[in-house]
Design a protein around this motif. Structure first.
Motif, PDB file in Angstrom:
ATOM      1  N   GLU A 192       0.806  -1.220   0.000  1.00 57.42           N
ATOM      2  CA  GLU A 192       0.000   0.000   0.000  1.00 57.42           C
ATOM      3  C   GLU A 192       0.840   1.272   0.000  1.00 57.42           C
ATOM      4  OE1 GLU A 192      -2.965  -0.762  -0.931  1.00 57.42           O
ATOM      5  OE2 GLU A 192      -4.260  -0.444   0.795  1.00 57.42           O
ATOM      6  N   GLY A 193       1.807   1.370  -0.901  1.00 60.15           N
ATOM      7  CA  GLY A 193       2.606   2.591  -1.011  1.00 60.15           C
ATOM      8  C   GLY A 193       4.092   2.302  -0.925  1.00 60.15           C
ATOM      9  N   THR A 194       4.877   3.365  -1.043  1.00 61.48           N
ATOM     10  CA  THR A 194       6.334   3.197  -1.014  1.00 61.48           C
ATOM     11  C   THR A 194       6.882   3.069   0.399  1.00 61.48           C
ATOM     12  OG1 THR A 194       6.571   5.605  -1.077  1.00 61.48           O
ATOM     13  CG2 THR A 194       6.648   4.446  -3.183  1.00 61.48           C
ATOM     14  N   GLU A 198       5.966  -2.396   8.669  1.00 69.09           N
ATOM     15  CA  GLU A 198       6.807  -3.309   9.435  1.00 69.09           C
ATOM     16  C   GLU A 198       6.273  -4.739   9.361  1.00 69.09           C
ATOM     17  OE1 GLU A 198       9.545  -5.192  11.583  1.00 69.09           O
ATOM     18  OE2 GLU A 198       9.681  -3.158  10.733  1.00 69.09           O
ATOM     19  N   ALA A 199       4.930  -4.881   9.248  1.00 65.25           N
ATOM     20  CA  ALA A 199       4.349  -6.224   9.177  1.00 65.25           C
ATOM     21  C   ALA A 199       4.863  -6.963   7.939  1.00 65.25           C
ATOM     22  CB  ALA A 199       2.824  -6.131   9.132  1.00 65.25           C
ATOM     23  N   VAL A 200       4.983  -6.260   6.818  1.00 64.82           N
ATOM     24  CA  VAL A 200       5.497  -6.877   5.600  1.00 64.82           C
ATOM     25  C   VAL A 200       6.989  -7.150   5.738  1.00 64.82           C
ATOM     26  CG1 VAL A 200       5.884  -6.555   3.123  1.00 64.82           C
ATOM     27  CG2 VAL A 200       3.734  -5.822   4.150  1.00 64.82           C
ATOM     28  N   ALA A 201       7.717  -6.197   6.322  1.00 67.46           N
ATOM     29  CA  ALA A 201       9.151  -6.383   6.517  1.00 67.46           C
ATOM     30  C   ALA A 201       9.427  -7.621   7.369  1.00 67.46           C
ATOM     31  CB  ALA A 201       9.753  -5.137   7.158  1.00 67.46           C
ATOM     32  N   ALA A 202       8.614  -7.816   8.419  1.00 69.16           N
ATOM     33  CA  ALA A 202       8.796  -8.986   9.282  1.00 69.16           C
ATOM     34  C   ALA A 202       8.495 -10.281   8.533  1.00 69.16           C
ATOM     35  CB  ALA A 202       7.890  -8.867  10.509  1.00 69.16           C
ATOM     36  N   LEU A 203       7.453 -10.270   7.708  1.00 71.60           N
ATOM     37  CA  LEU A 203       7.112 -11.460   6.923  1.00 71.60           C
ATOM     38  C   LEU A 203       8.243 -11.847   5.985  1.00 71.60           C
ATOM     39  CD1 LEU A 203       3.374 -11.180   5.786  1.00 71.60           C
ATOM     40  CD2 LEU A 203       4.413 -12.993   7.134  1.00 71.60           C
ATOM     41  N   THR A 204       8.891 -10.856   5.376  1.00 69.31           N
ATOM     42  CA  THR A 204       9.944 -11.155   4.401  1.00 69.31           C
ATOM     43  C   THR A 204      11.137 -11.839   5.056  1.00 69.31           C
ATOM     44  OG1 THR A 204      11.029  -8.989   4.653  1.00 69.31           O
ATOM     45  CG2 THR A 204       9.273  -9.167   3.013  1.00 69.31           C
ATOM     46  N   VAL A 209      10.240 -15.027  -0.339  1.00 67.48           N
ATOM     47  CA  VAL A 209       9.539 -13.818  -0.784  1.00 67.48           C
ATOM     48  C   VAL A 209       9.832 -13.521  -2.254  1.00 67.48           C
ATOM     49  CG1 VAL A 209       9.203 -11.345  -0.401  1.00 67.48           C
ATOM     50  CG2 VAL A 209       9.654 -12.869   1.538  1.00 67.48           C
ATOM     51  N   THR A 210       8.749 -13.283  -3.003  1.00 71.99           N
ATOM     52  CA  THR A 210       8.854 -12.779  -4.367  1.00 71.99           C
ATOM     53  C   THR A 210       8.191 -11.407  -4.425  1.00 71.99           C
ATOM     54  OG1 THR A 210       8.786 -14.988  -5.346  1.00 71.99           O
ATOM     55  CG2 THR A 210       8.200 -13.132  -6.779  1.00 71.99           C
ATOM     56  N   ALA A 211       8.926 -10.405  -4.832  1.00 77.31           N
ATOM     57  CA  ALA A 211       8.355  -9.074  -5.031  1.00 77.31           C
ATOM     58  C   ALA A 211       7.842  -9.007  -6.466  1.00 77.31           C
ATOM     59  CB  ALA A 211       9.403  -7.988  -4.788  1.00 77.31           C
ATOM     60  N   PHE A 212       6.529  -8.812  -6.627  1.00 73.43           N
ATOM     61  CA  PHE A 212       5.897  -8.742  -7.951  1.00 73.43           C
ATOM     62  C   PHE A 212       5.365  -7.317  -8.123  1.00 73.43           C
ATOM     63  CE2 PHE A 212       2.461 -10.778 -10.868  1.00 73.43           C
ATOM     64  CZ  PHE A 212       3.110 -10.240 -11.969  1.00 73.43           C
ATOM     65  N   LEU A 213       6.079  -6.497  -8.890  1.00 71.43           N
ATOM     66  CA  LEU A 213       5.816  -5.057  -8.904  1.00 71.43           C
ATOM     67  C   LEU A 213       5.497  -4.541 -10.298  1.00 71.43           C
ATOM     68  CD1 LEU A 213       8.807  -4.145  -6.569  1.00 71.43           C
ATOM     69  CD2 LEU A 213       6.420  -4.449  -5.904  1.00 71.43           C
ATOM     70  N   ASP A 214       4.930  -3.334 -10.320  1.00 73.46           N
ATOM     71  CA  ASP A 214       4.604  -2.685 -11.595  1.00 73.46           C
ATOM     72  C   ASP A 214       5.878  -2.341 -12.362  1.00 73.46           C
ATOM     73  OD1 ASP A 214       2.021  -2.838 -10.751  1.00 73.46           O
ATOM     74  OD2 ASP A 214       1.800  -0.707 -10.288  1.00 73.46           O
ATOM     75  N   GLY A 215       5.757  -2.302 -13.683  1.00 72.16           N
ATOM     76  CA  GLY A 215       6.917  -1.970 -14.515  1.00 72.16           C
ATOM     77  C   GLY A 215       7.075  -0.477 -14.703  1.00 72.16           C
ATOM     78  N   ASP A 216       7.199   0.261 -13.593  1.00 77.13           N
ATOM     79  CA  ASP A 216       7.379   1.710 -13.674  1.00 77.13           C
ATOM     80  C   ASP A 216       8.295   2.183 -12.552  1.00 77.13           C
ATOM     81  OD1 ASP A 216       5.806   1.569 -11.383  1.00 77.13           O
ATOM     82  OD2 ASP A 216       4.001   2.342 -12.358  1.00 77.13           O
ATOM     83  N   ARG A 217       8.470   3.497 -12.465  1.00 75.61           N
ATOM     84  CA  ARG A 217       9.359   4.073 -11.458  1.00 75.61           C
ATOM     85  C   ARG A 217       8.882   3.764 -10.035  1.00 75.61           C
ATOM     86  NH1 ARG A 217      14.262   5.117  -9.791  1.00 75.61           N
ATOM     87  NH2 ARG A 217      14.474   7.045  -8.579  1.00 75.61           N
ATOM     88  N   GLY A 218       7.549   3.762  -9.832  1.00 76.22           N
ATOM     89  CA  GLY A 218       7.012   3.445  -8.512  1.00 76.22           C
ATOM     90  C   GLY A 218       7.399   2.057  -8.060  1.00 76.22           C
ATOM     91  N   GLY A 219       7.332   1.075  -8.991  1.00 78.30           N
ATOM     92  CA  GLY A 219       7.734  -0.282  -8.644  1.00 78.30           C
ATOM     93  C   GLY A 219       9.204  -0.368  -8.293  1.00 78.30           C
ATOM     94  N   ASP A 220      10.049   0.395  -8.998  1.00 74.90           N
ATOM     95  CA  ASP A 220      11.481   0.411  -8.697  1.00 74.90           C
ATOM     96  C   ASP A 220      11.746   0.943  -7.290  1.00 74.90           C
ATOM     97  OD1 ASP A 220      11.727  -0.480 -11.266  1.00 74.90           O
ATOM     98  OD2 ASP A 220      12.470   1.426 -12.081  1.00 74.90           O
ATOM     99  N   GLU A 225      13.092   0.002  -1.354  1.00 77.03           N
ATOM    100  CA  GLU A 225      12.815   0.069   0.085  1.00 77.03           C
ATOM    101  C   GLU A 225      12.636  -1.321   0.672  1.00 77.03           C
ATOM    102  OE1 GLU A 225       9.869   2.160   3.345  1.00 77.03           O
ATOM    103  OE2 GLU A 225      10.169   3.041   1.368  1.00 77.03           O
ATOM    104  N   LEU A 226      11.982  -2.214  -0.082  1.00 78.99           N
ATOM    105  CA  LEU A 226      11.824  -3.582   0.415  1.00 78.99           C
ATOM    106  C   LEU A 226      13.182  -4.220   0.705  1.00 78.99           C
ATOM    107  CD1 LEU A 226       8.978  -5.130  -1.785  1.00 78.99           C
ATOM    108  CD2 LEU A 226       9.071  -5.141   0.717  1.00 78.99           C
ATOM    109  N   SER A 227      14.139  -3.976  -0.166  1.00 78.65           N
ATOM    110  CA  SER A 227      15.465  -4.561   0.020  1.00 78.65           C
ATOM    111  C   SER A 227      16.175  -3.981   1.246  1.00 78.65           C
ATOM    112  CB  SER A 227      16.319  -4.323  -1.226  1.00 78.65           C
ATOM    113  OG  SER A 227      16.579  -2.932  -1.410  1.00 78.65           O
ATOM    114  N   GLN A 228      15.811  -2.756   1.646  1.00 79.44           N
ATOM    115  CA  GLN A 228      16.464  -2.109   2.780  1.00 79.44           C
ATOM    116  C   GLN A 228      15.862  -2.524   4.125  1.00 79.44           C
ATOM    117  OE1 GLN A 228      16.366   2.100   2.095  1.00 79.44           O
ATOM    118  NE2 GLN A 228      17.556   1.990   0.187  1.00 79.44           N
ATOM    119  N   VAL A 229      14.525  -2.736   4.140  1.00 81.00           N
ATOM    120  CA  VAL A 229      13.863  -3.029   5.427  1.00 81.00           C
ATOM    121  C   VAL A 229      13.560  -4.504   5.612  1.00 81.00           C
ATOM    122  CG1 VAL A 229      12.843  -0.740   5.465  1.00 81.00           C
ATOM    123  CG2 VAL A 229      11.550  -2.643   4.516  1.00 81.00           C
ATOM    124  N   GLY A 230      13.669  -5.315   4.554  1.00 84.97           N
ATOM    125  CA  GLY A 230      13.344  -6.729   4.679  1.00 84.97           C
ATOM    126  C   GLY A 230      14.305  -7.590   3.891  1.00 84.97           C
TER     127      GLY A 230
END
Length: 437
Positions: A192-194, A198-204, A209-220, A225-230
């Motif tokens: 739900e945003g960039t 913490e709940a998602v970070a803890a799960l990772t 974990v597979t990050a399935f993201l949009d093919g745009d700047r927002g997904g990047d 951030e996912l790589s930094q917190v999880g």
């Protein structure tokens, strides 16, 4: 006005002095009496209900009077036109000189017909939108059952298997979770945003974990951030310029099959560059037979050789195989969507950046290959879409998407309108998808 009236005579009056409604009505009766003979005498026509009451709206400004006259007529066209012309012979109202000009003779029945046509069109559109074809019944029931399975995990939209699955798919928003549910993937959760919760970070840190993201700047940005917190194991992305929520079944399954290890992405300049260098990823992930085709089917998001909770067979029965390496099957090469690997000269996100990202106040019309067909000022969007040949498939507009833009886009067969925001729509055509930036 009498209910039997077929026509409305509209006229404007100008008087060189201050007059009132009664003065105008008196002048109409007085100065037309005997003018048209007994058959068209205004008083007799009113008594026989062939002419309605004379409505007068009068106002005075600067010593002069101005107003509107409306007369309902049940006569035929010729007689109504004669009566209207007789009104223009009036030259005096009370003590003041005056002039009456007939502006229009309105066919009430024609106006009612237009209303009937417009309303019938709306009813038919609603009827067609709600209609379910016989061949769609089974798929419709399946999709609704899957969508209704959406749950909440620590306040975040999630599939029903997130809580107990060994593997999860992290997506951007609720719409992505719904889209994956529709295709049978029940272990997705949205950030739900960039700002990754913490709940998602803890799960990772606990799951594969597979990050399935949009093919745009927002997904990047979300991936960074996912790589930094999880902790991430794999990365899958939608085709450049497209969103996960818009992908059909084949594209979703292809993207999940072609995911690549996160280490490959981390060492590359960008996720897109990593996928280009990797050649589309290894087919290290597969679906259980029938995934996406049964109510209980679940997409497998783990890696080859690892156990994955929630896998299901074609009949919706849990896989009873106890060996971890047998819980994942390699996908057939024929299942890979070849179209997803096709390069195009440009992508929609680049067009959006060029038009909306630069505050250009322009509109750009694109064909199916995202080639620019026409470009101009944003205020001229309606005329540009109307005159574009061939008709565009995508419109990128650095302005609010108005009802007029939406209507002409639907008429020309436009599929997508990307704008800075939504206008106030009276009716939004179902054939045009509006995306806001």
């Amino acid at each position: 006005m009498d209910e039997t009236a077929k026509y409305l005579i509209h006229a404007e009056i100008t008087a060189a002095g201050v007059v009132e409604r009664s003065d105008v009505v008196g002048a109409v009766f007085g100065q037309t009496e005997g003018l048209l003979g007994d058959e068209l005498d205004l008083r007799d026509l009113q008594d026989s209900k062939k002419v309605g009451r004379i409505d007068v709206d009068i106002r005075s400004e600067g010593g002069n009077s101005y107003g509107d006259i409306t007369v309902g007529s049940g006569l035929d066209k010729v007689e109504t036109a004669i009566l209207a012309a007789a009104l223009e012979t009036i030259e005096q109202v009370g003590p003041c000189s005056a002039e009456i000009v007939v502006t229009d003779i309105e066919d009430i029945r024609s106006a009612k017909r237009r209303t009937v046509v417009e309303r019938a069109t709306e009813l038919l559109a609603d009827f067609d939108a709600d209609a379910v074809r016989t061949e769609d019944i089974v798929e419709t029931v399946r999709q609704r059952a899957r969508v209704e399975d959406i749950t909440s995990y620590e306040g975040l939209p999630a599939g029903p298997r997130v809580a107990d699955s060994d593997a999860i798919v992290v997506v951007e928003g609720r719409a992505d979770v719904l889209q994956l549910l529709k295709h049978g993937v029940k272990n997705a959760i949205a950030v739900e945003g960039t700002d990754v919760p913490e709940a998602v970070a803890a799960l990772t840190r606990e799951r594969t974990v597979t990050a399935f993201l949009d093919g745009d700047r927002g997904g990047d940005l979300i991936l960074e951030e996912l790589s930094q917190v999880g902790k991430l194991d794999y990365v899958a992305v939608a085709p450049r310029g497209r969103s996960v929520e818009d992908l059909p079944y084949e594209a979703v399954m292809s993207a999940l099959r072609e995911k690549i290890p996160y280490e490959t992405v981390a060492d590359a300049e960008s996720p897109a560059a990593a996928f280009d260098a990797d050649g589309g990823g290894e087919e290290s992930v597969a679906l259980q037979p029938g995934a996406g085709e049964g109510d209980a089917a679940t997409a497998v998001a783990g890696v080859e050789g690892e156990s994955t909770a929630g896998a299901a067979t074609a009949g919706g029965r849990p896989d009873t195989t106890s060996e971890p390496e047998e819980s994942v099957e390699t996908a057939e090469e024929s299942d890979v969507d070849a179209d997803s690997a096709t390069d195009t000269p440009t992508v929609l996100s680049d067009q959006i950046d060029a038009v909306i990202g630069t505050d250009s106040d322009t509109v750009r019309l694109l064909d199916a290959e995202l080639t620019v067909l026409s470009e101009g000022n944003a205020t001229e969007a309606v005329s540009l879409i109307e005159g574009c040949d061939p008709p565009p498939q995508t419109v990128v507009l650095d302005d609010i998407c108005s009802q007029k833009v939406l209507d002409v886009a639907a008429q020309r067969g436009v599929e997508v309108v990307v704008a800075t925001g939504d206008g106030e729509y009276v009716k939004q055509p179902t054939s045009v998808q509006v995306r806001t930036v």
